[in-house]
Each structure stands twice: as C-alpha cells, then as structure tokens.
Enzyme design. Structure first.
Site, PDB file in Angstrom:
ATOM      1  N   ASP A   6       6.321   3.917 109.083  1.00 54.32           N
ATOM      2  CA  ASP A   6       6.946   4.488 110.259  1.00 54.32           C
ATOM      3  C   ASP A   6       8.328   3.847 110.401  1.00 54.32           C
ATOM      4  O   ASP A   6       8.601   2.802 109.787  1.00 54.32           O
ATOM      5  CB  ASP A   6       6.070   4.192 111.476  1.00 54.32           C
ATOM      6  CG  ASP A   6       6.685   4.665 112.771  1.00 54.32           C
ATOM      7  OD1 ASP A   6       7.178   5.799 112.819  1.00 54.32           O
ATOM      8  OD2 ASP A   6       6.676   3.884 113.747  1.00 54.32           O
ATOM      9  N   ASP A   8      10.587   3.735 113.796  1.00 54.26           N
ATOM     10  CA  ASP A   8      10.893   3.092 115.075  1.00 54.26           C
ATOM     11  C   ASP A   8       9.927   1.964 115.386  1.00 54.26           C
ATOM     12  O   ASP A   8       8.707   2.153 115.383  1.00 54.26           O
ATOM     13  CB  ASP A   8      10.836   4.109 116.211  1.00 54.26           C
ATOM     14  CG  ASP A   8      11.864   5.212 116.067  1.00 54.26           C
ATOM     15  OD1 ASP A   8      12.743   5.070 115.193  1.00 54.26           O
ATOM     16  OD2 ASP A   8      11.779   6.195 116.807  1.00 54.26           O
TER      17      ASP A   8
END
Length: 262
Positions: A6, A8
C-alpha cells in the site's frame, strides 16, 4: 515472487489526500463552497477508520467535484510540486524493506487507491517494478467525473490476482504490507501479510491471524536514502496527480487554515 505495498501511511508518512493540499487550494481548484460541503465527510474519512459506505460516499462526491477539470492544468501544477512534496515523506523503514525485497529477487508492486497519475511517479522514484492505482476517466482532455477502476478493498485483491496470473506469481509465497483494515482483502490474498502502522481494526485482525506488525516512524529524503534516485526534473517531468487525492487534500487544507484563522 512479489511484495505488494500500500502507499499511504505504509510507504509515505502521510495520506496522499493531504500531500498536495496547498498547491491545489492555492491554484483555485477547490472553492470555499466545496470546502464547506465536504468538511464533514473529509474529516470523518481522515480521522476515523472509515467504513466502506463512508468511503464510497466520499469517493462519489470527490469524483463529481472534479468533473470538468482540465487534465493538463492538473499535471502542470503537480509537475511543479511533486518532488518537493513527496521526497521528504518516504519512510526510511519502507525504503529499506523495498530494497531488501529487491535484493532477494522479488518484484515490488505498489497497490494504491490513490490516482495512477501520482502513484506511478512515486513508484518510479522508489524504483518499484509496477504500480497499480485508481484510474479516472478522461474525455476530451477533461476528467468526466467517472472512475474507470477504483483500486480499493476488493479491487486491490482483484488487481493482485490479475498481476499474479500474468506474471506467474505464487501468491502463497508473496508478501503484502498495509496500514488499514480496508486493505484486508489485499493482505488475505498472499501467504505473508504484514500490518504496518495499523489502525485499531487491522491491529486486531493481525493479532487474531498471527500476522507480523511493523512500526515505521522515520521519514527521510528519498535521494538521501536511495543512491541514484531520479532528479527533480526527471520525476516531475512525468508527473500528474491522482484527482481524488488532490481534491480531498485541498478540502482539508482549506478547512484547517480557516479554523486556525478564527
């Protein structure tokens, strides 16, 4: 074999919805009326573990708001700011982990709900093999307000399976890293999931499943961390922006500064 990350709060130290807040607000892409209309939804999304319905409502509002934006204008703004904004946000621990996977011969893939126009340049900065992200529909050089692909929740699981099928990855041998319970489908699809800076719900899920938990807390300049990282000119020349991230960031910046001014 591959490691899926991922973006963020897993690779970079803050939400990409905030990273481009100032330049987009300053350039007038977000007006005060939009700020007021979106304040509740945006703060709910940023400050809580937003559920799927809340995220979907925010997504619809954001995509409708950016309908009609000129793609070239958006790209120009981000081309002038991407490197300075993103470079200092990369977690040193994430950079080390990515380098470790590459040293072991693993492909590294970013899988993010942010727009592809921002995720892909960040991936280039990090030297990853592939970036998969949400894609906004463009008609006659403008954003239509529709989304061609939303790389969120089950969308991430689907994207990972498609990449694995194309490249022959055995997902039971692959790795995945994320901070959010919304990425549970992404973590469950691989044999070696890890929670990074997890929210409360993901921490519980990791404990229940016996998954490792990592804490990243050392943002560092990418050029200091990765020898030979691209120069500012190289990075920004290819840059555009994930529209959803930009809109939400502008909203938050305006709200925060309006509140401080009281």
């Amino acid at each position: 074999m591959a490691a899926f990350f991922d973006l963020d709060k897993t690779i970079i130290a803050k939400s990409s919805t905030l990273a481009f807040s100032r330049p987009f607000f300053d350039e007038g892409l977000i007006n005060r009326r939009s700020v007021l209309k979106s304040s509740y939804a945006q703060f709910l999304f940023l400050l809580t573990a937003a559920d799927a319905d809340q995220v979907e409502r925010l997504r619809k509002h954001v995509t409708q708001m950016c309908a009609g934006w000129d793609v070239d204008q958006v790209r120009t703004i981000v081309a002038e700011t991407l490197h300075d904004i993103v470079d200092p946000l990369v977690f040193a621990e994430a950079a080390e982990l990515i380098a470790g996977h590459r040293a072991r011969g693993h492909d590294v893939v970013i899988v993010s709900a942010s727009g592809s126009e921002i995720v892909e340049p960040i991936g280039e900065m990090l030297g990853v093999d592939t970036s998969v992200a949400s894609r906004m529909q463009v008609v006659d050089g403008k954003y239509s307000g529709e989304v061609d692909f939303y790389c969120y929740g089950e969308g991430k699981r689907t994207a990972i399976r498609e990449i694995a099928a194309e490249r022959g990855y055995d997902l039971d041998l692959c790795f995945a890293y994320s901070d959010s319970i919304t990425d549970l489908p992404m973590l469950e699809v691989v044999g070696h999931p890890t929670a990074v800076n997890p929210d409360r719900s993901l921490r519980k899920a990791a404990a229940a499943n016996g998954w490792p938990v990592l804490s990243f807390n050392r943002p560092v300049s990418l050029r200091e961390r990765i020898p030979g990282a691209p120069s500012r000119t190289t990075v920004t020349g290819a840059a555009a922006v994930g529209v959803g991230a930009a809109v939400a960031g502008g909203i938050t910046y305006a709200i925060v500064h309006r509140t401080r001014g009281r």
